[in-house]
Design a protein around this motif. Structure first.
Motif, short mmCIF file in Angstrom:
data_model
loop_
_atom_site.label_atom_id
_atom_site.label_comp_id
_atom_site.label_asym_id
_atom_site.label_seq_id
_atom_site.Cartn_x
_atom_site.Cartn_y
_atom_site.Cartn_z
N GLU A 1 7.83 -15.77 -53.28
CA GLU A 1 7.06 -14.76 -52.48
C GLU A 1 5.48 -14.84 -52.83
O GLU A 1 4.78 -14.24 -51.84
CB GLU A 1 7.52 -13.26 -52.48
N TYR A 2 5.12 -14.98 -53.95
CA TYR A 2 3.81 -15.25 -54.22
C TYR A 2 3.28 -16.77 -54.35
O TYR A 2 2.10 -16.83 -54.95
CB TYR A 2 3.38 -14.65 -55.49
N ALA A 3 3.78 -17.89 -53.93
CA ALA A 3 3.64 -19.01 -53.95
C ALA A 3 2.27 -19.48 -53.37
O ALA A 3 1.55 -20.42 -53.82
CB ALA A 3 4.81 -20.24 -53.42
N ASP A 4 1.96 -18.82 -52.36
CA ASP A 4 0.77 -18.89 -51.71
C ASP A 4 -0.50 -18.10 -52.19
O ASP A 4 -1.49 -18.40 -51.67
CB ASP A 4 0.85 -18.77 -50.23
N ASP A 5 -0.15 -17.13 -53.22
CA ASP A 5 -1.25 -16.46 -53.66
C ASP A 5 -0.81 -15.96 -55.06
O ASP A 5 -0.58 -15.00 -55.53
CB ASP A 5 -1.12 -15.13 -52.72
N ARG A 6 -1.07 -17.05 -55.82
CA ARG A 6 -1.20 -16.79 -57.34
C ARG A 6 -1.90 -15.57 -57.77
O ARG A 6 -1.49 -14.93 -58.75
CB ARG A 6 -1.51 -18.24 -58.11
N ASN A 7 -3.17 -15.47 -57.30
CA ASN A 7 -4.03 -14.40 -57.97
C ASN A 7 -3.44 -13.03 -57.65
O ASN A 7 -3.39 -12.04 -58.50
CB ASN A 7 -5.29 -14.40 -57.35
N ALA A 8 -2.83 -13.03 -56.57
CA ALA A 8 -2.22 -11.36 -56.23
C ALA A 8 -0.93 -11.52 -57.33
O ALA A 8 -0.74 -10.12 -57.57
CB ALA A 8 -1.67 -11.57 -54.77
N TYR A 9 -0.04 -12.40 -57.71
CA TYR A 9 1.10 -12.25 -58.58
C TYR A 9 0.38 -11.89 -59.89
O TYR A 9 0.88 -10.93 -60.63
CB TYR A 9 1.54 -13.54 -58.67
N VAL A 10 -0.93 -12.44 -60.48
CA VAL A 10 -1.29 -12.09 -61.59
C VAL A 10 -1.96 -10.63 -61.93
O VAL A 10 -1.65 -9.88 -62.61
CB VAL A 10 -2.39 -12.98 -61.96
N ASP A 11 -2.46 -10.26 -60.31
CA ASP A 11 -2.78 -8.97 -60.42
C ASP A 11 -1.62 -7.94 -60.54
O ASP A 11 -1.73 -6.94 -61.11
CB ASP A 11 -3.60 -8.54 -59.04
N LEU A 12 -0.40 -8.41 -60.05
CA LEU A 12 0.68 -7.68 -60.05
C LEU A 12 1.25 -7.44 -61.59
O LEU A 12 1.51 -6.27 -62.01
CB LEU A 12 1.67 -8.20 -59.33
#
Length: 403
Positions: free
Chosen positions: A181-192
């Motif tokens: 679900e974060y494959a297109d937004d790695r930065n958002a996953y690291v933020d999480l």
């Protein structure tokens, strides 16, 4: 007051070179024809049985359990400092494919994530308890458990919480891989990971870890994540050097991480950095056995003065064994370690990787975590691979049911 008096020990490994009766300079602190006394879960005396009589009169009080080892060996309980036991599902098909020639890659983790998210708390709890018994039956008295198969706030929190029911050594591994679900937004996953996920898991965990490899997390991402954990009071660990050389070892040393794990592919600079640091290098030869990868060069690390640990890396994908005796046999056969070096790494080395001085040894003041082998020496762990040599196990002086 509960007292354990273990006598008739053919060979007692203490991992304390100062032990009475041990050869000078022997890192195993091994004593022949030995005895051991533990009281209220703590070692209070070890040494040659010939010296035990006055100690027996002084220390054997209250409820005493007397055990005659019958000339067998006694060693510290194994310390397995790297496992992934909190999961659901099965990936036996991947093992079959690898044995047929397929190459291991990090992506298979996501199959376990899906199964784990769909499992109930009771299913996961039952699995953890089964592994706890399985490890004890093979002589492991302390083990670490990582999260990393939830990869969302709710599931990572429950994995940490459930793992805490079976061990104090829980590691937050939200940075295992990036979920779909974060494959297109790695930065958002690291933020999480460094925000809500860390907030939810920190109270249940002692450590934070990152899988810093191609296909998982970059060194810059790893640095951000580990620093966030350090700021929350967690200790740092890192997966690095499993699939190729990289900057993970450098980062681990810079952050004074407790351990860098895998370390299959290391440069000369990596080895030199580890040798001059407090970071333990944890080798996981069961992974190479299960993936057909090259084994790490333990001899180069030992020659350089690097502190080594051995651990199982028990997980459903790349290494589904919980057997520290098997790991020791692999270390002797495939990594070029001596039986003495392998045993030390699987006990005292594992304790060092967890920054513990109360386990992994059998010296006064240490926890009475010990294993009676059905063998005259620890050498038999490698000499008779695959044979169940663990006869009896005690943790904090209490015998565990292992058969």
């Amino acid at each position: 007051m509960s007292t354990l008096f273990l006598h008739g020990i053919g060979l007692l490994v203490t991992n304390d070179p100062a032990t009475r009766g041990a050869r000078e300079g022997d890192p195993l602190g091994a004593v022949r024809d030995a005895a051991l006394i533990a009281r209220d879960g703590e070692i209070v005396w070890v040494g040659p049985q010939a010296d035990a009589a006055p100690q027996v009169a002084r220390l054997l009080q209250g409820d005493v359990e007397r055990v005659d080892a019958g000339g067998r060996a006694v060693i510290p309980g194994f310390v397995d400092s790297h496992t992934h036991l909190a999961f659901a599902g099965d990936r036996a098909d991947e093992f079959v494919a690898r044995m047929a020639g397929d190459r291991y890659a990090a992506g298979g983790i996501l199959r376990t994530v899906e199964a784990t998210r769909n499992a109930s708390d009771e299913q996961l709890r039952s699995t953890l308890q089964r592994f706890e018994r399985e490890l004890a039956s093979q002589g492991t008295t302390t083990f670490e458990v990582k999260t990393g198969y939830g990869l969302d706030v709710e599931d990572e929190e429950r994995l940490a919480r459930l793992a805490r029911e079976v061990t104090d050594e829980v590691t937050f591994l939200g940075a295992h891989v990036v979920p779909p679900e974060y494959a297109d937004d790695r930065n958002a996953y690291v933020d999480l990971v460094v925000g809500p996920m860390l907030d939810a898991c920190a109270e249940h965990t002692r450590w934070i870890d990152v899988f810093c490899e191609e296909g998982a997390f970059t060194v810059d991402e790893a640095e951000r994540i580990l620093k966030a954990g350090l700021a929350r009071g967690l200790g740092a660990r890192i997966h690095a050097g499993q699939l190729g050389e990289g900057d993970g070892v450098r980062l681990a040393v810079e952050l004074d991480a407790a351990s860098v794990d895998h370390a299959t592919y290391l440069s000369g600079d990596d080895i030199a950095a580890l040798a001059g640091s407090n970071t333990v290098c944890t080798l996981l030869p069961g992974v190479e056995f299960s993936t057909r990868h090259t084994y790490p060069d333990a001899r180069a690390l030992l020659t350089a003065g690097v502190t080594l640990a051995l651990a199982s890396d028990c997980n459903p994908g790349s290494c589904f064994t919980s057997s520290m005796p098997f790991v020791i046999a692999l270390a002797v056969r495939e990594l070029g370690m001596t039986p003495d070096e392998a045993l030390w790494a699987a006990t005292a080395g594992g304790a060092a990787a967890l920054r513990r001085d109360d386990i992994g040894c059998l010296s006064p003041g240490a926890s009475a975590d010990l294993v009676l082998l059905d063998a005259p020496s620890h050498v038999y762990l490698a000499y008779r691979p695959g044979v169940p040599l663990v006869l009896r196990v005690w943790k904090h002086g209490v015998e565990l049911r292992v058969h």
